[in-house]
Design an enzyme around this catalytic site. Structure first.
Site, short mmCIF file in Angstrom:
data_model
loop_
_atom_site.label_atom_id
_atom_site.label_comp_id
_atom_site.label_asym_id
_atom_site.label_seq_id
_atom_site.Cartn_x
_atom_site.Cartn_y
_atom_site.Cartn_z
N GLU A 113 8.96 32.63 16.99
CA GLU A 113 9.33 31.44 16.24
C GLU A 113 10.50 30.87 17.22
O GLU A 113 11.65 31.44 17.17
CB GLU A 113 10.19 31.79 15.03
N ASP A 128 18.22 28.69 5.92
CA ASP A 128 18.79 29.67 6.57
C ASP A 128 20.15 30.03 6.06
O ASP A 128 20.69 29.44 5.71
CB ASP A 128 18.55 29.23 8.09
#
Length: 246
Positions: A34, A45
């Protein structure tokens, strides 16, 4: 063999390092990369990846850096772009898909794309041989899971808990796993809170794990040299890959 997906922030600290790190991660057992696109407000996140995003932007990250590292990494290992909707919209979604196909990128993970919004782009993504990764979460009903996973490609991203990446929350995921299995044969990978300590347990009954913060915390550790960062991250990758396949 269960798969290991590894997240790193693109161009942190610089482009050549990202390429070296990615290829070393492949050798250490990472099956899919990723490649994170730095963004000012990475809402899904936690603080580790958020800090990495802000450092990369402060260092002057531009999309040309993403394209440069992608052109060198994607021919060597399966690579996805992970980013937020704003850069995709700003650059142009079709242009993004075309660039991704040009470099051999296999798809995109866009956590703030509402599912209904992503449906509009599935045909366009397929035209450019791209997969838009589907997310399922513990808060989803069986009917919602059915709708989400019937369009899934590459893998289904199962969020381990309702929250942000890097947390250590535990939830019973057996029902959601059963429901995903009921409606698709697409591999199911679990993310959020996966590290060398939790990977073995989290990998139970799924096809792979997605690891981000456990790697990125070393990217932003100023006490480490670049070679030490690669050594730390690849050691963790090897340990996780072994543990999920014990």
């Amino acid at each position: 063999m269960k798969k290991l997906v590894g997240y790193i922030t693109a161009a942190l600290p610089e482009n050549n390092f990202t390429v070296d790190l990615a290829l070393n991660m492949k050798d250490a057992g990472v099956d899919i990369l990723e490649l994170g696109i730095p963004f000012t407000d990475p809402v899904a996140d936690g603080p580790v990846i958020e800090k990495a995003n802000l450092i990369a932007l402060k260092n002057g990250f531009k999309l040309k850096d993403l394209f440069e590292v992608s052109s060198k990494i994607a021919p060597e290992m399966k690579t996805l772009w992970m980013g937020y909707a704003n850069p995709f919209y700003h650059y142009g979604i079709e242009k993004f898909f075309a660039k991704a196909q040009e470099f051999g990128i296999k798809g995109a993970i866009v956590p703030d794309f509402p599912f209904e919004e992503s449906l509009k782009y599935n045909k366009l993504a397929s035209h450019y041989e791209q997969a838009l990764i589907s997310f399922v979460a513990p808060t989803h009903s069986e009917n919602r899971i059915k709708k989400v996973v019937e369009h899934s490609k590459e893998f289904v991203y199962m969020v381990a808990y309702a929250g942000i990446t890097g947390s250590g929350v535990e939830e019973d995921l057996s029902d959601i796993i059963d429901n995903v299995r009921k409606y698709t044969k697409t591999p199911l990978y679990i993310g959020f809170g996966v590290d060398e300590k939790t990977a073995k347990a989290k990998a139970k009954n799924v096809d792979g794990v997605i690891v981000g913060s456990a790697f990125v915390k070393h990217l932003i550790d100023d006490s480490l040299s670049n070679s030490e960062k690669i050594q730390r991250i690849t050691a963790i990758a090897k340990e996780i890959k072994e543990k999920i396949n014990e």
